[in-house]
Every structure is written in structure tokens, then in C-alpha cells.
Scaffold this motif. Structure first.
Motif, PDB file in Angstrom:
ATOM      1  N   ARG A 195       0.809  -1.040   0.048  1.00 23.16           N
ATOM      2  CA  ARG A 195       0.082   0.013  -0.085  1.00 23.16           C
ATOM      3  C   ARG A 195       0.970   1.061   0.042  1.00 23.16           C
ATOM      4  NH1 ARG A 195      -4.588   0.689   4.438  1.00 23.16           N
ATOM      5  NH2 ARG A 195      -2.642   0.897   5.760  1.00 23.16           N
ATOM      6  N   HIS A 196       2.011   1.206   0.746  1.00 24.79           N
ATOM      7  CA  HIS A 196       2.718   2.265   0.744  1.00 24.79           C
ATOM      8  C   HIS A 196       3.626   2.540  -0.577  1.00 24.79           C
ATOM      9  CE1 HIS A 196       3.277   2.009   5.497  1.00 24.79           C
ATOM     10  NE2 HIS A 196       2.139   2.613   5.006  1.00 24.79           N
ATOM     11  N   GLU A 197       3.846   1.336  -1.222  1.00 26.48           N
ATOM     12  CA  GLU A 197       4.708   1.426  -2.556  1.00 26.48           C
ATOM     13  C   GLU A 197       3.367   2.181  -3.630  1.00 26.48           C
ATOM     14  OE1 GLU A 197       6.654  -1.562  -5.844  1.00 26.48           O
ATOM     15  OE2 GLU A 197       5.870  -2.198  -3.803  1.00 26.48           O
ATOM     16  N   SER A 198       2.223   1.658  -3.417  1.00 26.32           N
ATOM     17  CA  SER A 198       1.334   2.269  -4.473  1.00 26.32           C
ATOM     18  C   SER A 198       1.023   3.817  -4.099  1.00 26.32           C
ATOM     19  CB  SER A 198      -0.007   1.447  -4.249  1.00 26.32           C
ATOM     20  OG  SER A 198      -1.093   2.052  -4.971  1.00 26.32           O
ATOM     21  N   THR A 199       1.288   4.164  -2.855  1.00 24.32           N
ATOM     22  CA  THR A 199       1.170   5.364  -2.483  1.00 24.32           C
ATOM     23  C   THR A 199       2.312   6.623  -3.084  1.00 24.32           C
ATOM     24  OG1 THR A 199      -0.221   5.186  -0.612  1.00 24.32           O
ATOM     25  CG2 THR A 199       0.631   7.214  -0.855  1.00 24.32           C
ATOM     26  N   ALA A 200       3.490   5.639  -2.758  1.00 24.87           N
ATOM     27  CA  ALA A 200       4.682   6.428  -3.332  1.00 24.87           C
ATOM     28  C   ALA A 200       4.716   6.562  -5.093  1.00 24.87           C
ATOM     29  CB  ALA A 200       5.985   5.759  -2.888  1.00 24.87           C
ATOM     30  N   MET A 201       4.030   5.674  -5.660  1.00 26.77           N
ATOM     31  CA  MET A 201       4.225   5.462  -7.185  1.00 26.77           C
ATOM     32  C   MET A 201       3.220   6.485  -7.721  1.00 26.77           C
ATOM     33  SD  MET A 201       5.616   1.973  -7.756  1.00 26.77           S
ATOM     34  CE  MET A 201       5.587   2.261  -9.761  1.00 26.77           C
ATOM     35  N   ALA A 202       2.192   6.886  -6.738  1.00 22.39           N
ATOM     36  CA  ALA A 202       0.841   7.616  -7.131  1.00 22.39           C
ATOM     37  C   ALA A 202       1.368   8.932  -8.197  1.00 22.39           C
ATOM     38  CB  ALA A 202      -0.076   8.075  -6.216  1.00 22.39           C
ATOM     39  N   THR A 203       0.409   9.126  -9.153  1.00 25.15           N
ATOM     40  CA  THR A 203       0.858  10.437 -10.029  1.00 25.15           C
ATOM     41  C   THR A 203       0.243  11.362  -9.201  1.00 25.15           C
ATOM     42  OG1 THR A 203       0.128   9.167 -12.020  1.00 25.15           O
ATOM     43  CG2 THR A 203      -0.037  11.483 -12.124  1.00 25.15           C
ATOM     44  N   PRO A 204       1.143  12.665  -9.088  1.00 26.81           N
ATOM     45  CA  PRO A 204       1.078  13.880  -8.363  1.00 26.81           C
ATOM     46  C   PRO A 204      -0.350  14.591  -9.045  1.00 26.81           C
ATOM     47  CG  PRO A 204       3.151  13.813  -9.099  1.00 26.81           C
ATOM     48  CD  PRO A 204       2.783  12.838  -9.772  1.00 26.81           C
ATOM     49  N   GLU A 205      -1.078  14.926  -8.208  1.00 26.90           N
ATOM     50  CA  GLU A 205      -2.353  15.703  -8.372  1.00 26.90           C
ATOM     51  C   GLU A 205      -1.904  16.918  -9.276  1.00 26.90           C
ATOM     52  OE1 GLU A 205      -6.193  17.831  -6.582  1.00 26.90           O
ATOM     53  OE2 GLU A 205      -4.574  16.717  -5.246  1.00 26.90           O
ATOM     54  N   PHE A 206      -2.830  17.223 -10.365  1.00 25.94           N
ATOM     55  CA  PHE A 206      -2.503  18.399 -11.223  1.00 25.94           C
ATOM     56  C   PHE A 206      -2.774  19.425 -10.691  1.00 25.94           C
ATOM     57  CE2 PHE A 206      -4.094  21.469 -14.278  1.00 25.94           C
ATOM     58  CZ  PHE A 206      -3.055  21.421 -15.186  1.00 25.94           C
ATOM     59  N   ASP A 207      -1.879  20.768 -10.780  1.00 25.31           N
ATOM     60  CA  ASP A 207      -2.001  21.842  -9.960  1.00 25.31           C
ATOM     61  C   ASP A 207      -2.182  22.937 -11.225  1.00 25.31           C
ATOM     62  OD1 ASP A 207      -2.081  24.097  -8.769  1.00 25.31           O
ATOM     63  OD2 ASP A 207      -0.156  23.889  -7.562  1.00 25.31           O
ATOM     64  N   PRO A 208      -3.324  23.540 -11.398  1.00 24.82           N
ATOM     65  CA  PRO A 208      -3.387  24.636 -12.360  1.00 24.82           C
ATOM     66  C   PRO A 208      -2.387  25.730 -12.239  1.00 24.82           C
ATOM     67  CG  PRO A 208      -5.531  23.868 -11.749  1.00 24.82           C
ATOM     68  CD  PRO A 208      -4.566  23.394 -10.817  1.00 24.82           C
ATOM     69  N   ALA A 209      -2.240  26.091 -11.135  1.00 25.52           N
ATOM     70  CA  ALA A 209      -1.376  27.251 -10.760  1.00 25.52           C
ATOM     71  C   ALA A 209       0.133  27.104 -11.056  1.00 25.52           C
ATOM     72  CB  ALA A 209      -1.498  27.717  -9.180  1.00 25.52           C
ATOM     73  N   GLN A 210       0.390  25.742 -10.764  1.00 22.09           N
ATOM     74  CA  GLN A 210       1.840  25.451 -11.011  1.00 22.09           C
ATOM     75  C   GLN A 210       2.037  25.096 -12.621  1.00 22.09           C
ATOM     76  OE1 GLN A 210       3.442  21.580  -9.556  1.00 22.09           O
ATOM     77  NE2 GLN A 210       5.460  22.333  -9.915  1.00 22.09           N
ATOM     78  N   PHE A 211       0.952  24.688 -13.325  1.00 26.42           N
ATOM     79  CA  PHE A 211       1.045  24.429 -14.821  1.00 26.42           C
ATOM     80  C   PHE A 211       1.257  25.947 -15.370  1.00 26.42           C
ATOM     81  CE2 PHE A 211      -1.269  24.662 -18.906  1.00 26.42           C
ATOM     82  CZ  PHE A 211      -0.815  23.489 -19.569  1.00 26.42           C
ATOM     83  N   LEU A 212       0.595  26.856 -15.022  1.00 26.89           N
ATOM     84  CA  LEU A 212       0.769  28.324 -15.522  1.00 26.89           C
ATOM     85  C   LEU A 212       1.732  28.991 -15.072  1.00 26.89           C
ATOM     86  CD1 LEU A 212      -3.128  28.972 -15.460  1.00 26.89           C
ATOM     87  CD2 LEU A 212      -1.950  28.343 -17.145  1.00 26.89           C
ATOM     88  N   ALA A 213       2.637  28.543 -14.196  1.00 25.29           N
ATOM     89  CA  ALA A 213       3.832  29.314 -13.505  1.00 25.29           C
ATOM     90  C   ALA A 213       4.993  28.684 -13.927  1.00 25.29           C
ATOM     91  CB  ALA A 213       3.569  29.329 -11.981  1.00 25.29           C
ATOM     92  N   VAL A 214       5.247  27.559 -13.959  1.00 23.31           N
ATOM     93  CA  VAL A 214       6.512  26.752 -14.265  1.00 23.31           C
ATOM     94  C   VAL A 214       6.524  26.381 -16.028  1.00 23.31           C
ATOM     95  CG1 VAL A 214       7.909  24.901 -13.496  1.00 23.31           C
ATOM     96  CG2 VAL A 214       6.555  25.948 -11.932  1.00 23.31           C
ATOM     97  N   ALA A 215       7.767  26.554 -16.355  1.00 21.41           N
ATOM     98  CA  ALA A 215       7.748  25.978 -17.857  1.00 21.41           C
ATOM     99  C   ALA A 215       7.881  24.670 -17.584  1.00 21.41           C
ATOM    100  CB  ALA A 215       8.991  26.772 -18.353  1.00 21.41           C
ATOM    101  N   GLY A 216       7.468  24.020 -19.017  1.00 20.73           N
ATOM    102  CA  GLY A 216       7.338  22.590 -19.020  1.00 20.73           C
ATOM    103  C   GLY A 216       7.089  22.137 -20.662  1.00 20.73           C
ATOM    104  N   VAL A 217       6.893  21.096 -20.871  1.00 19.29           N
ATOM    105  CA  VAL A 217       6.676  20.461 -21.974  1.00 19.29           C
ATOM    106  C   VAL A 217       5.600  21.380 -22.927  1.00 19.29           C
ATOM    107  CG1 VAL A 217       5.916  18.746 -23.918  1.00 19.29           C
ATOM    108  CG2 VAL A 217       7.102  18.071 -21.752  1.00 19.29           C
TER     109      VAL A 217
END
Length: 224
Positions: free
Chosen positions: A4-26
Motif C-alpha cells: 500500500r505504501h509502494e502504491s502511494t509512493a508511485m501515485a501520479t501527483p495531483e494536477f495543479d493549474p497554478a503550477q502549470f501556468l507558472a512553471v515552464a514545461g513541455v
């Protein structure tokens, strides 16, 4: 390791609109725009959308006869160039020129479309901002149809000062010419100069190259 801990550690981070619009990426990169510089020009390919992190732009259009008019201002926390995400890409319908030094997030058209489809939080935010812009456009139309040029000028100065926040008593607005103000309210530069001098004499604004707007300017709109 506990599964259960392994599954939690590998979970996809929740999408953050503020970060998407503030930090450069693909498909996204930060762009600095100097005052007076065009972000895009009417007739350019509409291949990306911009999110304004800092600064303010004026949106202008040019008629077939070559006459230019300022139709609105957009600032931090708003999108510009959103026409690029329509189903069939076309050309820019207007020109966006920086009034102040600006910082924007440039998002490629296909990456923005994909993100809007996949991330409901971003889609909700984008839709809310466009609805707010639509409501402001309707208010602008009503303003032009029914209010005097003096009231229209008072309203645009208050909008630029972003009044409505708690405890705001006065605000220094970005530099803007009387010619641009005249274009936005549909009058002449001489009339703008006349009203600006009147507002200053009545203590509604301070005007010495830069304009400081006081909350008392609301009196022009609230009273006949």
C-alpha cells in the motif's frame, strides 16, 4: 515494502493549474515582454495561447482603412490569444501590446487543447476566466451605449486600478496615454484631457505623468 505504501509512493501527483501556468514545461515557456513590445500582431498565425503572470497589455484592432482602435486591456491572471484553441487554427484577430514590462507563459496550441481535455481543474479555470471576460465585454457595450464619455473614462480608470478589493483607497495605474484612453471610451484626446483635469481638481485622481486613482472617483459613476 508494504504494497500500500509502494502504491502511494508511485501515485501520479495531483494536477495543479497554478503550477502549470507558472512553471515552464513541455509545450510551455516563460516569455519576458518589454513595455511597448507586441506579444502578437493582428494577422499572425494563432498557434499558441498566453497566460499573463505579470503586467498589462492593450488589445487593439486595425480596420481595412488603417484606423487603429484599442478595444480592451488585459492583465495578470488572464489569458490572451485564446482564439488559437478553436477547432480550425486561423489568424490573430487583434494585436496585443505590452503597456508595462510583462511576464507571460506561452503555451503551444495543441498542448493547451490536450491539457484542457485532460485536466478538469484547468478547464474550469479557463472557462471561468473567459466568462468573466465576456461579462466585462457586455458591460463595456452597455457603458458605451448609455453612459457619458466622462463616466466611461471614470469607469476605465477604476478598472485599471482594479478597485473592489477590501481597503483599497488609491492605486497607481500603469502608464497609459490620453490617446489610448480616448480610443477606449470613444471620444477625443482633448475631451479626455478636460475630464482628467476636472477629476484632479475634484481630488478624484492625482495626475503628474502617472495616474493615481482614489476611490472617490466612484462618485462620478454613482451620481448623475
Amino acid at each position: 515494502m508494504n504494497p500500500r505504501h509502494e502504491s502511494t509512493a508511485m501515485a501520479t501527483p495531483e494536477f495543479d493549474p497554478a503550477q502549470f501556468l507558472a512553471v515552464a514545461g513541455v509545450g510551455r515557456k516563460l516569455v519576458q515582454v518589454k513595455a511597448g513590445q507586441a506579444l502578437f500582431t493582428q494577422g499572425d498565425d494563432a498557434n499558441c495561447v498566453f497566460y499573463i503572470q505579470k503586467g498589462r497589455f492593450k488589445i487593439t484592432v486595425i480596420s481595412n482603412a488603417g484606423k487603429e482602435a484599442t478595444i480592451t486591456l488585459v492583465g495578470a491572471g488572464e489569458f490572451v490569444g485564446e482564439e488559437s484553441i478553436i477547432s480550425i487554427p486561423g489568424q490573430r484577430l487583434a494585436t496585443a501590446t505590452a503597456i508595462t514590462s510583462c511576464l507571460v507563459m506561452k503555451i503551444q496550441r495543441l498542448d493547451m487543447i490536450r491539457s484542457l481535455r485532460e485536466e478538469s481543474q484547468l478547464s474550469d479555470m479557463f472557462t471561468a476566466l473567459l466568462l468573466r471576460r465576456s461579462m466585462r465585454t457586455q458591460a463595456d457595450l452597455v457603458d458605451h451605449l448609455f453612459n457619458s464619455s466622462e463616466k466611461r473614462l471614470a469607469r476605465i480608470l477604476l478598472l485599471m486600478a482594479e478597485f473592489g478589493k477590501p481597503d483599497d483607497q488609491e492605486t497607481l495605474i500603469p502608464q497609459i496615454t490620453q490617446e489610448t484612453l480616448a480610443e477606449m471610451i470613444g471620444t477625443t484626446r482633448s475631451r479626455v484631457s478636460f475630464f482628467m483635469n476636472r477629476f484632479r481638481k475634484m481630488g478624484f485622481i492625482d495626475y503628474d505623468g502617472r495616474i493615481t486613482v482614489h476611490k472617490t472617483l466612484l462618485n462620478v459613476i454613482l451620481h448623475e
